[in-house]
Write a protein that holds these residues in place. Sequence first.
Motif, short mmCIF file in Angstrom:
data_model
loop_
_atom_site.label_atom_id
_atom_site.label_comp_id
_atom_site.label_asym_id
_atom_site.label_seq_id
_atom_site.Cartn_x
_atom_site.Cartn_y
_atom_site.Cartn_z
N LYS A 1 0.86 -1.19 0.00
CA LYS A 1 0.00 0.00 0.00
C LYS A 1 0.89 1.23 0.00
CE LYS A 1 -4.15 -1.79 2.30
NZ LYS A 1 -5.11 -1.59 3.43
N ASN B 1 3.63 0.83 2.86
CA ASN B 1 3.44 -0.30 3.78
C ASN B 1 3.46 -1.59 2.97
OD1 ASN B 1 2.37 0.75 6.70
ND2 ASN B 1 1.80 2.15 5.06
N LYS C 1 6.64 -7.35 8.08
CA LYS C 1 5.83 -6.16 7.89
C LYS C 1 6.74 -4.95 7.87
CE LYS C 1 1.75 -8.06 10.23
NZ LYS C 1 0.75 -7.87 11.32
N THR C 2 6.57 -4.06 6.89
CA THR C 2 7.47 -2.93 6.73
C THR C 2 6.72 -1.61 6.54
OG1 THR C 2 7.66 -2.91 4.29
CG2 THR C 2 9.00 -4.53 5.50
N ARG C 3 7.40 -0.53 6.93
CA ARG C 3 6.95 0.84 6.64
C ARG C 3 8.18 1.62 6.18
NH1 ARG C 3 4.81 0.91 11.84
NH2 ARG C 3 6.17 2.67 12.31
N SER C 4 8.01 2.47 5.17
CA SER C 4 9.13 3.26 4.67
C SER C 4 8.60 4.41 3.83
CB SER C 4 10.08 2.39 3.82
OG SER C 4 9.40 1.86 2.69
N ASP D 1 4.45 6.99 2.20
CA ASP D 1 3.80 6.16 3.22
C ASP D 1 3.62 4.73 2.72
OD1 ASP D 1 2.66 5.55 5.64
OD2 ASP D 1 0.64 6.21 5.06
#
Length: 341
Positions: free
Chosen positions: A132, A152, A159-162, A150
């Motif tokens: 996403k 995801n 699980k990643t966010r960057s 943003d």
Amino acid sequence: MVHKKLIGKCFYTGLFILLALLATKLYAEDVYIQADKQTFDGKKAVFEGKVKVDYADIHVESPKAFVRNDENGKPHSATFVDGAHAIRIKPNARSEVKANIINLSLLKNRIHAEGDTETMLIEEKKPMVHIKAGSQSFDIKENVITATTDVNMVYDKIKTRSDKAKITISKGGDLDKVEFFGKVNIVRDKTIINADKVTYNAKIDEMIAQGSTNSETALDDGSNVAIWANLQHYDNKSKTLITSGNVKIKYQDYVATGPKASFIPDEGAEKPNNIYFVGRSKIQQCERFVEADRIHMTMEPKNFKAEGNVLTKFTQVQGYNDPQKGKKETPQETVETEDAT
């Protein structure tokens, strides 16, 4: 009956125009478009109502689409609006993209999605990767997805966010490599990793974190191991972690620092239990400070061993009669022992 004839007439009229324009060696694939309604002014074709487009192995659907021509009158891009859904099918895998707007570049073989974008990579009918982001671009020729704003991503147990991610897909349609950039946060099992950049190689299950990195792992006994370093290299198959550059490790009442440290499991075990510091390193436990060329820490049993030019210092020694006590700017007294091995 009249409505069906109208749909068929619009479909074949639009198809005839596009095939006539695509009758050239510029493109290797034809474009097929179906819609309830279409208009064409020589530069731009507008399709409305249950729009369906097939190009090579890509299928796109949306309520409305625009097909634009270049200066030579040849179609070069198609824009799908008001909520679009694109699917690319491979023999054993497929990828899906959903977004408010999807742009398909026929000349550059690229898909660009904007607004609440969502991509799903499916292998053997099982979702493997879910992305996403604010926007996503898919290079069809290179099999590379670039996601920004943003981002995801979920892959297996990761699980990643960057801020940005570059995802490379293999020719077979499965995940090959992912590069994460800017304020990267990764959660895998009981480990949390933060870094400026992280590269994950899915083929060999290897992860490299770079920049200002820090990670924290929850152990089975409820305690945590926290790590700070310029680089952290984790190999999941061998269950080893190599850290370098301003390494700092905190475990219970141990605080150790050094230029390089490696986490290695006991023989036959899967969880790292040994931490080896190489290069001039230090470890602190309460009021005891130890400096040495090599330090070996273990978590079970909790212990450490220092070797090579060992320097030990104790602070705030109980029972020590400080003659300077009570005076201003009193320096802290220490007891030091040195062992050259």
